[in-house]
Design an enzyme around this catalytic site. Structure first.
Site, PDB file in Angstrom:
ATOM      1  N   PRO A 157      28.974  75.218  13.953  1.00 34.58           N
ATOM      2  CG  PRO A 157      27.359  73.996  15.059  1.00 34.58           C
ATOM      3  CD  PRO A 157      27.547  74.913  13.899  1.00 34.58           C
ATOM      4  CB  SER A 158      33.470  72.779  17.142  1.00 34.79           C
ATOM      5  OG  SER A 158      34.460  71.800  17.141  1.00 34.79           O
ATOM      6  NE  ARG A 190      41.570  68.963  16.429  1.00 36.73           N
ATOM      7  CZ  ARG A 190      40.609  69.597  15.773  1.00 36.73           C
ATOM      8  NH1 ARG A 190      40.442  69.396  14.471  1.00 36.73           N
ATOM      9  NH2 ARG A 190      39.796  70.420  16.390  1.00 36.73           N
ATOM     10  NE  ARG A 221      36.962  66.781  15.470  1.00 35.73           N
ATOM     11  CZ  ARG A 221      36.770  68.089  15.278  1.00 35.73           C
ATOM     12  NH1 ARG A 221      36.408  68.530  14.083  1.00 35.73           N
ATOM     13  NH2 ARG A 221      36.916  68.949  16.267  1.00 35.73           N
ATOM     14  NE  ARG A 224      37.248  72.553  19.994  1.00 40.30           N
ATOM     15  CZ  ARG A 224      37.822  72.794  18.824  1.00 40.30           C
ATOM     16  NH1 ARG A 224      37.178  72.528  17.704  1.00 40.30           N
ATOM     17  NH2 ARG A 224      39.043  73.277  18.747  1.00 40.30           N
ATOM     18  CG  ASP A 256      19.968  65.876   6.901  1.00 42.08           C
ATOM     19  OD1 ASP A 256      20.777  66.008   5.951  1.00 42.08           O
ATOM     20  OD2 ASP A 256      18.793  66.247   6.799  1.00 42.08           O
TER      21      ASP A 256
HETATM   22  N1  LIG Z   1      26.595  64.011   7.985  1.00 42.07           N
HETATM   23  C1  LIG Z   1      27.381  63.402   8.858  1.00 42.07           C
HETATM   24  N2  LIG Z   1      26.941  62.312   9.500  1.00 42.07           N
HETATM   25  C2  LIG Z   1      27.709  61.677  10.407  1.00 42.07           C
HETATM   26  N3  LIG Z   1      28.962  62.065  10.748  1.00 42.07           N
HETATM   27  C3  LIG Z   1      29.447  63.162  10.149  1.00 42.07           C
HETATM   28  C4  LIG Z   1      28.690  63.876   9.179  1.00 42.07           C
HETATM   29  N4  LIG Z   1      29.436  64.910   8.745  1.00 42.07           N
HETATM   30  C5  LIG Z   1      30.608  64.846   9.413  1.00 42.07           C
HETATM   31  N5  LIG Z   1      30.625  63.785  10.249  1.00 42.07           N
HETATM   32  C6  LIG Z   1      31.689  63.405  11.188  1.00 42.07           C
HETATM   33  O1  LIG Z   1      31.653  64.340  12.264  1.00 42.07           O
HETATM   34  C7  LIG Z   1      32.964  64.582  12.764  1.00 42.07           C
HETATM   35  C8  LIG Z   1      33.215  66.083  12.752  1.00 42.07           C
HETATM   36  O2  LIG Z   1      33.311  66.521  11.409  1.00 42.07           O
HETATM   37  P1  LIG Z   1      34.316  67.668  10.972  1.00 42.07           P
HETATM   38  O3  LIG Z   1      35.647  67.439  11.588  1.00 42.07           O
HETATM   39  O4  LIG Z   1      34.227  67.780   9.516  1.00 42.07           O
HETATM   40  O5  LIG Z   1      33.628  68.907  11.704  1.00 42.07           O
HETATM   41  P2  LIG Z   1      33.995  70.448  11.631  1.00 42.07           P
HETATM   42  O6  LIG Z   1      32.730  71.182  11.531  1.00 42.07           O
HETATM   43  O7  LIG Z   1      34.999  70.695  10.599  1.00 42.07           O
HETATM   44  O8  LIG Z   1      34.626  70.689  13.069  1.00 42.07           O
HETATM   45  P3  LIG Z   1      35.645  71.827  13.577  1.00 42.07           P
HETATM   46  O9  LIG Z   1      34.950  73.108  13.452  1.00 42.07           O
HETATM   47  O10 LIG Z   1      35.906  71.461  14.985  1.00 42.07           O
HETATM   48  O11 LIG Z   1      36.873  71.751  12.747  1.00 42.07           O
HETATM   49  C9  LIG Z   1      33.913  63.809  11.887  1.00 42.07           C
HETATM   50  O12 LIG Z   1      34.298  62.629  12.552  1.00 42.07           O
HETATM   51  C10 LIG Z   1      33.097  63.496  10.626  1.00 42.07           C
HETATM   52  O13 LIG Z   1      33.492  62.280  10.043  1.00 42.07           O
HETATM   53  N1  LIG Z   2      37.442  83.321  12.702  1.00 43.07           N
HETATM   54  C1  LIG Z   2      38.126  82.243  12.327  1.00 43.07           C
HETATM   55  N2  LIG Z   2      37.732  81.020  12.698  1.00 43.07           N
HETATM   56  C2  LIG Z   2      38.435  79.971  12.265  1.00 43.07           C
HETATM   57  C3  LIG Z   2      39.553  80.105  11.453  1.00 43.07           C
HETATM   58  N3  LIG Z   2      40.052  78.874  11.183  1.00 43.07           N
HETATM   59  C4  LIG Z   2      39.254  78.009  11.795  1.00 43.07           C
HETATM   60  N4  LIG Z   2      38.280  78.662  12.447  1.00 43.07           N
HETATM   61  C5  LIG Z   2      37.178  78.093  13.239  1.00 43.07           C
HETATM   62  O1  LIG Z   2      37.659  77.669  14.484  1.00 43.07           O
HETATM   63  C6  LIG Z   2      36.852  76.630  14.966  1.00 43.07           C
HETATM   64  C7  LIG Z   2      37.683  75.530  15.540  1.00 43.07           C
HETATM   65  O2  LIG Z   2      38.481  74.926  14.596  1.00 43.07           O
HETATM   66  P1  LIG Z   2      39.367  73.629  14.967  1.00 43.07           P
HETATM   67  O3  LIG Z   2      40.180  73.337  13.766  1.00 43.07           O
HETATM   68  O4  LIG Z   2      40.172  73.987  16.165  1.00 43.07           O
HETATM   69  O5  LIG Z   2      38.377  72.531  15.279  1.00 43.07           O
HETATM   70  C8  LIG Z   2      35.984  76.162  13.788  1.00 43.07           C
HETATM   71  O6  LIG Z   2      34.687  76.663  13.981  1.00 43.07           O
HETATM   72  C9  LIG Z   2      36.593  76.837  12.613  1.00 43.07           C
HETATM   73  O7  LIG Z   2      35.633  77.179  11.642  1.00 43.07           O
HETATM   74  C10 LIG Z   2      39.940  81.423  11.063  1.00 43.07           C
HETATM   75  O8  LIG Z   2      40.911  81.665  10.329  1.00 43.07           O
HETATM   76  N5  LIG Z   2      39.203  82.449  11.521  1.00 43.07           N
END
Ligand SMILES: Nc1ncnc2c1ncn2[C@@H]1O[C@H](COP(=O)(O)OP(=O)(O)OP(=O)(O)O)[C@@H](O)[C@H]1O
Ligand SMILES: Nc1nc2c(ncn2[C@@H]2O[C@H](COP(=O)(O)O)[C@@H](O)[C@H]2O)c(=O)[nH]1
Length: 429
Positions: free
Chosen positions: A188-189, A220, A313, A324, A348
């Protein structure tokens, strides 16, 4: 030039299929056009049962399947059953470079051509591998950009022919070596996928490469086009989806996201292991594709912690955060229960989760030297002839007596991606 091999212009080589119907080239065609030293080569080729290359003494070539061709400079023709594939043509840079003569209708067809085509090339030689593929080797090129496959009847081409309802053919670039399995990371996001991927890329910069997705969401602050995403708009992306550019795509949180075939291939071409950060729908599509990836799902320790991270974030509006979080519930259910993922990791403590991820990927130390391409890049000559023995293609240069061997034994993949697992080496001087 060896006396036994008269000057060869591979650009005029005509490959004739051993799989052709009885109407195709006869032995007399072989003798008439054989570029080698008379019968010796013809016998060898007959013994091997392979497709010989032919050289017309002028630009007119006749086949015993009834076709008389005037080949343009730098064109080759390959006969497969009733069809003759004429490949090449540099005079018109906008040309697709391929035309097909269908003997049963007596017509020329310009096919729909899929896949990434080679940059314009002058000389090349062709050899028929089987009824599905023609191998094309560019002359005077670097070994890492010399091998191309022209797919005429693979499963992919058959599927696309049904879809397009036209004659379809597809290019696929041949790649030396075999990068390790790509890694799909979902969750998840806000769970921390991007954070974990950044850690991997930082610790192992020459081992991993990120698949840069396309998205219709707005960038962003600090996000760079072509680095974090290829930012695009919906109508362009929809057109590209229709044209078959994407390995997978999905509507996520109200925007379109997708992984182009090219995004994955550029990483593998660089000899790196590809990491895809995609949602669960995308992971399902990749699972159904020919990309043999490892699938990892990242979970938050709790829903409250997920919400906290997403808010902290500070990249989304309240409305987007709510959306989300709603989607996160469904994603967590699917991710944990679908059997789609090979590994489920709870993020975690960040360092502990990162260590578990590295263990899954077989990275027990911090050495960056584990994955190095063991491939030497060398120059292919201007002139050469091709022959085939079992899974090996022999590229015989008449100039320096060097022999280049292309081993297709571990060949895998093909359009819409690359054809991988090839091995190429030189023998002799
Ligand atoms: N284990 C953790 N403990 C605390 N904070 C964390 C941890 N892992 C990531 N974070 C923080 O959580 C926030 C979200 O992390 P990140 O952007 O990597 O998520 P993501 O899964 O890539 O989200 P998205 O799918 O929206 O791109 C960031 O601010 C990051 O610094
Ligand atoms: N199916 C796909 N999902 C994707 C791709 N690139 C990113 N993602 C997923 O979208 C959400 C949101 O991303 P964000 O950057 O807007 O926070 C996240 O769950 C990504 O894993 C793709 O090419 N295909």
């Amino acid at each position: 030039m060896s006396p036994s091999q008269p000057s060869l212009s591979p650009s005029l080589a005509v490959a004739v299929s051993p799989l052709s119907t009885p109407a195709a080239a006869s032995t007399s065609d072989y003798i008439k056009f054989c570029p080698f030293s008379g019968l010796k080569s013809v016998e060898n080729l007959a013994l091997m049962g392979e497709a010989p290359a032919f050289l017309a003494d002028d630009l007119h070539t006749s086949f015993s399947n009834g076709l008389h061709l005037k080949l343009d400079e730098f064109e080759t023709a390959t006969v497969i059953g009733n069809k003759t594939y004429v490949i090449g043509g540099i005079n018109d840079p906008t040309s697709t470079g391929v035309r097909i003569f269908n003997k049963s209708t007596g017509n020329w067809v310009i096919p729909t051509i899929l896949g990434t085509k080679p940059k314009a090339f002058k000389g090349h030689s062709t050899i028929l591998l089987n009824k599905e593929r023609i191998l094309i080797i560019k002359t005077n090129s670097k070994s890492n950009d010399s091998i191309w496959f022209f797919e005429v009847d693979t499963q992919f081409v058959q599927d696309q022919t049904k879809k397009f309802e036209t004659e379809v053919v597809a290019w696929s670039k041949g790649v030396i070596g075999d990068a390790e399995r790509p890694i799909v990371i979902s969750g998840p996001s806000g769970v921390g996928k991007g954070t974990l991927i950044n850690m991997l890329m930082k610790e192992f910069p020459s081992m991993f490469g990120f698949s840069v997705s396309h998205t219709t969401r707005a960038p962003r602050e600090k996000e760079e086009n072509g680095v974090h995403y290829h930012f695009t708009n919906r109508s362009v992306m929809e057109e590209e989806i229709k044209a078959g550019k994407f390995l997978e795509f999905a509507a996520v949180h109200g925007n379109l996201y997708g992984t182009s075939v090219e995004a994955v291939e550029v990483v593998a071409d660089a000899g790196k292991r590809c990491i895809l950060d995609i949602d669960v729908q995308g992971a399902r599509s990749v699972r159904a594709s020919s990309l043999e990836a490892i699938f990892v799902f990242i979970c938050p320790p709790s829903f409250e912690e997920l919400e906290k991270r997403l808010r902290a974030r500070g990249t989304e509006t309240e409305e987007q955060i709510q959306k989300r979080l709603r989607n996160a519930k469904a994603e967590l259910e699917q991710g944990k229960s679908s059997g789609l993922f090979d590994h489920i990791l709870v993020n975690d403590d960040l360092e502990a989760c990162y260590d578990r991820l590295k263990k899954i990927l077989g990275l027990d130390g911090s050495s960056d030297a584990t994955l190095k391409m063991q491939t030497e890049v060398f120059d292919l000559p201007m002139d050469f002839s091709l022959s085939k023995i079992n899974e090996k293609i022999l590229i015989n240069s008449g100039i320096d007596e060097r022999r280049i061997v292309l081993d297709l034994f571990s060949m895998k993949g093909g359009a819409p991606g690359r054809t991988r697992g090839l091995c190429m080496y030189t023998t002799g001087n």
